[in-house]
Design an enzyme around this catalytic site. Structure first.
Site, PDB file in Angstrom:
ATOM      1  N   CYS A 114       0.734  -1.084   0.127  1.00  0.00           N
ATOM      2  CA  CYS A 114      -0.019   0.155   0.088  1.00  0.00           C
ATOM      3  C   CYS A 114       0.783   1.090  -0.677  1.00  0.00           C
ATOM      4  O   CYS A 114       0.428   2.532  -0.401  1.00  0.00           O
ATOM      5  CB  CYS A 114      -0.638   0.237   1.085  1.00  0.00           C
ATOM      6  N   HIS A 250      -3.626   7.494   2.002  1.00  0.00           N
ATOM      7  CA  HIS A 250      -3.571   5.891   1.588  1.00  0.00           C
ATOM      8  C   HIS A 250      -5.151   5.909   2.279  1.00  0.00           C
ATOM      9  O   HIS A 250      -5.626   6.115   2.825  1.00  0.00           O
ATOM     10  CB  HIS A 250      -2.769   5.141   1.968  1.00  0.00           C
ATOM     11  N   ASN A 280     -10.219   0.253   0.126  1.00  0.00           N
ATOM     12  CA  ASN A 280      -8.829  -0.092  -0.388  1.00  0.00           C
ATOM     13  C   ASN A 280      -7.542  -0.233  -1.526  1.00  0.00           C
ATOM     14  O   ASN A 280      -8.215  -1.992  -2.417  1.00  0.00           O
ATOM     15  CB  ASN A 280      -8.493  -0.846   0.850  1.00  0.00           C
TER      16      ASN A 280
END
Length: 323
Positions: A114, A250, A280
């Site tokens: 990520c 993020h 996500n």
């Protein structure tokens, strides 16, 4: 004079299939209300059968090129941040290079889960300021739906697929915090936390594997480390949180996003949030949010933007840039 890596173009791509929270209710002990209240996620996109990470990345790159008014031949380098490559090798980046018709320059992947886009952006910045490249396409692209255990309600409802791209270009600047472009970066990792977030497959098992996560531990590390890295990068740039126009974090979990903003002393009116629509998307989440923020007219030239992310490794970091 100072060379800065400035944003010339931005774009994104999302697969056509939209998966609302309600779709999981038929197979899991979960509900739309449970998912929303704990994550802020309302829907996400899943890639179609046969649609690959390189397909998503190529579409996002084309959108960024169009936004910049440039052609693939104008690029010197192409970097793709991803944990879901089409194949073990070659890299997704070289596949995108071929699909774009970019016949010169070089391309490579970055894998920091990520945090991948922040790592890729930092690499692109270093290549530009060193004179190794003048224009670099930086892409975050993922098909995380292919790593999900659909029987694990703690993880499968969190992730989605997508791609975002940022085209950086070398420009002359004064060397002050008021310059446009990337002003500072901060990268970190700590491999002792490997078991907090990982995929249980690879060459050691001969399988693709599924994503596994200790949610509470990830939350704890995320809030602490994201606020710290953002402040560190701002300090390097000679700026403070008061100078920030937008945090573009993020997009993992709305509670993490809110807690990080609070630790930085900033209100949610200064945060670009897309997690409700995308879930996500790992390395794709920051460039997706940047592209959406610009398209909606929120991110404007001259705005100071802070991006920060944390992913498996653990790996985390931040970038401070003036749009």
């Amino acid at each position: 004079m100072t060379i800065r890596a400035t944003v010339r173009g931005v774009g994104h791509y999302l697969p056509d299939r939209v998966v609302p929270n309600s779709e999981f209710e038929a197979t899991l002990d979960t509900s739309d209300e449970w998912i929303r209240s704990r994550t802020g996620i309302e829907r996400r996109h899943f890639a179609a059968e046969g649609q690959t990470t390189s397909d998503l990345a190529t579409n996002a790159a084309r959108a960024a090129l169009e936004d910049a008014g440039l052609e693939p031949g104008d690029l010197d380098a192409l970097i793709v941040a991803t944990s879901t490559a089409d194949l073990t090798f070659p890299s997704v980046a070289t596949m995108v290079q071929a699909k774009l018709g970019m016949s010169s320059g070089f391309a490579f992947d970055v894998q920091a889960v990520c945090a991948g886009f922040v790592y890729a952006l930092s690499n692109a910045h270093a290549m530009i300021v060193s004179g190794q490249a003048r224009r670099v396409m930086v892409i975050g692209a993922e098909t995380f739906s292919r790593l999900l255990d659909m029987a694990d309600r703690s993880t499968c409802v969190l992730f989605g697929d997508g791609a975002g791209a940022l085209l950086l270009e070398a420009t002359d600047a004064e060397g002050t915090p008021q310059d446009r472009g990337i002003l500072a970066t901060d990268l970190n990792s700590d491999g002792s936390y490997r078991d907090v977030l990982y995929v249980d497959g690879g060459t050691s098992t001969g399988t693709t594997g599924f994503l596994r996560m200790q949610g509470r531990e990830v939350f704890r590390h995320a809030v602490e480390k994201l606020a710290t890295t953002a402040h560190t990068a701002l300090d390097k740039a000679g700026l403070t949180a008061e100078d920030v126009a937008w945090i573009v974090p993020h997009q993992a979990n709305l509670r993490i996003i809110k807690a990080t903003a609070q630790r930085m002393g900033l209100g949610m009116d200064k945060v670009i949030v897309t997690v409700q629509d995308h879930g996500n998307t790992s390395a794709a989440s920051i460039p997706l949010a940047l592209s959406v923020g610009k398209a909606e007219g929120r991110i404007k030239p001259g705005d100071l933007v802070v991006t920060e992310a944390i992913g498996g490794g653990l790996a985390w970091g931040s970038v401070v840039l003036r749009w």
